[in-house]
Write an enzyme that holds these catalytic residues in place. Structure first.
Site, PDB file in Angstrom:
ATOM      1  N   GLU A 184       0.859  -1.187   0.000  1.00 49.61           N
ATOM      2  CA  GLU A 184       0.000   0.000   0.000  1.00 49.61           C
ATOM      3  C   GLU A 184       0.894   1.235   0.000  1.00 49.61           C
ATOM      4  O   GLU A 184       1.868   1.318   0.743  1.00 49.61           O
ATOM      5  CB  GLU A 184      -0.903   0.011   1.228  1.00 49.61           C
ATOM      6  N   GLU A 361      -6.192  -5.894   7.805  1.00 50.62           N
ATOM      7  CA  GLU A 361      -5.342  -4.762   8.189  1.00 50.62           C
ATOM      8  C   GLU A 361      -4.968  -4.821   9.667  1.00 50.62           C
ATOM      9  O   GLU A 361      -5.688  -5.391  10.476  1.00 50.62           O
ATOM     10  CB  GLU A 361      -6.084  -3.445   7.937  1.00 50.62           C
TER      11      GLU A 361
END
Length: 406
Positions: A184, A361
């Site tokens: 990311e 996450e």
């Protein structure tokens, strides 16, 4: 009012609220061995409130929930409104999911919650809560957190012109083999005087000054250049970029992206764009058009922080997404709370049925990783696996990860 033993270790005052006489006695005796301040006790909320009104605020409120008269819920609310307690410890036999809701209520009332003892009371657990409370109070007394001063528009513009904003990359890993699956892209500001700054120091200012588009373009170009380099070397690494609702509605988004892919000799499948559930609640037709175009280009579309927004299942099924990012709050909560654990398991099963990839996450502990694997999780990111890395750090990390992956 009771006076604790002289060898008690923490300088706190306390109030014990429990309608069960024996359990209240156990709690009082446990507290006597741990705190050096006065200890109040009561069997009902109104009685406890009267004592606090006379005595003044206490440091620790150890509170049962279900009892005759004014129960624990009403009492905690009253204490919060009058500022009569500095922290709360729950000690109740109500169902775990109800205790969790009470913990959320206490947090919303602005009272520090030290923890949930349940019943029977365990002295070791109580002592650990008081130890953490004392450590936190000592720290806050020594050093108050510095207020974050937002940069001016001139500073932000200068940083954009001088190229001080840079992309950092947090890897996503296969939870079984440890193989890197992507990364990311996150914004950092390499400030000339203050060093590398996280988004909490500048993102609010960037949004306020309407400069998010320019920041995104710089991060995108840096990311595309790195992805192009890695693909040319035969080790492609898919990158994920966060898209704001305003950017998503930009009619030029896909045109500019197509040009960037061509310039760096990349495939659409090299990129994923993360959007939040809330950003799609009232998304205009242009946003949905852009999402469809991104998918037609081969790019991935990921629903970020899944489970924290307010979209319906119908809305989710209408969105052209191929990935869900399970919010970190579920990963933290699943260790202690059955409902969170069930939510993670059902999300993984639901996504599998819809042929959606899931990224977990915020994996921060081995315990979380182990449980996630057992529930069927296969991809994740978090500080346990890898922290956000600058470009050169990422390249070194990839080399090491490739050598150690199963």
């Amino acid at each position: 009012m009771l006076r604790p033993k002289e060898d008690a270790v923490y300088p706190f005052s306390a109030l014990i609220l429990d309608d069960h006489a024996f359990q209240r006695l156990v709690a009082v005796q446990a507290m006597q061995g741990l705190v050096s301040g006065p200890i109040l006790q009561a069997s009902e909320g109104a009685e406890a409130l009267e004592q606090l009104t006379t005595h003044g605020a206490v440091d620790i409120l150890l509170c049962d929930i279900q009892m005759p008269g004014m129960d624990g819920l009403a009492f905690i609310r009253a204490v919060s409104e009058r500022g009569l307690a500095r922290s709360v410890i729950l000690c109740s036999e109500i169902a775990p999911e109800l205790r969790h809701s009470v913990m959320q209520m206490v947090d919303l009332l602005g009272l520090p919650l030290l923890g949930d003892l349940g019943k029977p009371l365990r002295i070791v657990k109580l002592a650990a809560m008081l130890r953490r409370f004392e450590a936190k109070r000592h720290e806050s007394g020594k050093t108050l957190p510095a207020l974050i001063e937002l940069p001016s528009q001139v500073e932000v513009q200068r940083a954009l012109v001088d190229g001080e904003f840079e992309a950092h990359y947090q890897p996503k890993l296969d939870l079984i083999s440890g193989r890197p699956l992507g990364a990311e892209v996150l914004a950092r500001w390499r400030h000339p005087r203050r060093g590398v700054l996280g988004p909490q120091h500048f993102l609010t200012a960037v949004l306020r000054y309407g400069q998010l588009g320019e920041l995104f373009e710089q991060l995108l170009e840096q990311g595309l250049a790195l992805a192009g380099r890695l693909r040319a070397e035969g080790r492609p690494l898919p990158l994920a970029f966060n898209l704001d609702a305003e950017q998503l509605s930009d009619r030029k988004l896909c045109t500019g992206l197509a040009e960037g892919l061509k310039r760096h000799r990349l495939l659409g499948s090299d990129l994923t764009f993360e959007i939040t559930e809330s950003s799609m609640l009232h998304a205009p037709a242009t946003s949905l058009e852009n999402l469809v175009r991104l998918r037609l280009m081969g790019c991935g579309v990921s629903v970020d922080d899944f489970g924290t927004g307010f979209s319906s299942l119908k809305r989710l099924c209408e969105m052209p997404c191929n990935e869900l990012k399970l919010d970190a709050s579920f990963i933290r909560g699943m260790i202690k709370h059955e409902r969170y654990r069930a939510a993670v398991a059902s999300t993984l099963a639901f996504a599998h049925t819809l042929n959606l990839h899931v990224v977990a996450e915020g994996i921060e502990t081995v315990e979380q990783l182990t449980l996630l694997r057992s529930l069927g999780g296969t991809c994740g990111q978090g500080f346990l696996l890898a922290k956000p890395l600058a470009e050169e750090q990422l390249l070194a990390w990839l080399k090491q990860a490739s050598a150690t992956a199963c």
